[in-house]
Design an enzyme around this catalytic site. Structure first.
Site, PDB file in Angstrom:
ATOM      1  CB  CYS A 101      58.517 -12.666  31.989  1.00 54.28           C
ATOM      2  SG  CYS A 101      59.437 -12.397  30.957  1.00 54.28           S
ATOM      3  CG  HIS A 113      55.163 -10.187  30.966  1.00 60.77           C
ATOM      4  ND1 HIS A 113      55.375 -10.314  32.427  1.00 60.77           N
ATOM      5  CD2 HIS A 113      55.886 -10.163  30.710  1.00 60.77           C
ATOM      6  CE1 HIS A 113      56.975 -10.217  32.746  1.00 60.77           C
ATOM      7  NE2 HIS A 113      57.109 -10.264  31.600  1.00 60.77           N
ATOM      8  CD  GLU A 134      52.160 -10.537  35.232  1.00 60.69           C
ATOM      9  OE1 GLU A 134      53.958 -10.246  34.629  1.00 60.69           O
ATOM     10  OE2 GLU A 134      52.472 -11.594  33.846  1.00 60.69           O
TER      11      GLU A 134
END
Length: 225
Positions: free
Chosen positions: A94, A172, A174
């Protein structure tokens, strides 16, 4: 192999106790017996002494824009260029994706098409990959030598590779669904259009491909370790 996590922002405080901060999320995502992690709070000017202090680098997401005037951005761009010149593997997610592009001569802007929130599906080298996203800024001009490996109609430069040295992803991997739900609650109101947040909520809980991308990132580091 030791990976230095360059933290450029913090997760919202109301979500931190359960989800952890951004480095915690990457430590979980990339858990591998051959990988260890060290954190550097570069947002508050804690930088490594040298690009070889770790075997690889990962730059996190952030609330900041890569084009904004923050003290940590110029030294981070300098570190990125030195690391890539030295052949030390680097991953950006990002904001990390954006700041690497900007440091290498690309352009990052607030995208006039608006926000991407929640699960997004990309053409990732010919295969569909769904990942959670939370961004309005985009790489609108990729640097010379960067190759696109993922895109969709909304985001033309959704993942880039820089030779054998850097891999960057706009979305993302994560972010778990519960964290995206938390962002919708804590950061979305008054910023992200309500219909967009409602549409994102409807897609949460259907599964995504973060595990596949985690393996790709881990393999990227390990092949160069």
């Amino acid at each position: 192999m030791r990976i230095g996590i360059l933290q450029t922002g913090q997760s919202p405080e109301p979500l931190r106790e359960e989800a952890g901060d951004y480095p915690d999320m990457f430590t979980v995502l990339l858990a591998h017996p051959e990988l260890s992690f060290q954190r550097y709070d570069v947002e508050h000017m804690q930088f490594p002494a040298d690009v070889h202090e770790c075997d690889g680098w990962l730059i996190t997401g952030s609330r900041h824009g890569a084009y904004e005037d923050h003290a940590f951005i110029p030294p981070l761009e300098d570190f990125i260029r030195k690391s890539i010149d030295a052949g030390v593997p680097m991953v950006g997610i990002c904001f990390g994706h954006q700041i690497i592009a900007q440091a290498m001569g690309g352009k990052v802007e607030r995208y006039e098409g608006g926000w991407a929130v929640g699960p997004q599906t990309y053409d990732f080298e010919g295969e569909p990959v769904t990942l959670n996203a939370w961004h309005r800024d985009q790489v609108t001009r990729r640097p010379e030598g960067a190759r696109v490996i993922a895109c969709n109609e909304f985001c033309a430069n959704a993942a880039l590779v820089y030779g054998e040295t850097a891999l960057t992803i706009q979305a993302h991997p994560e972010f778990r669904d519960a964290f995206v739900e938390g962002l919708i609650t804590t950061r979305g109101p008054g910023v992200v259009p309500d219909p967009l947040m409602a549409a994102a909520r409807e897609k949460l809980g259907q599964g995504n491909d973060s595990g596949r991308i985690a393996r790709r990132i881990a393999d990227f580091f390990l092949r160069r370790g």
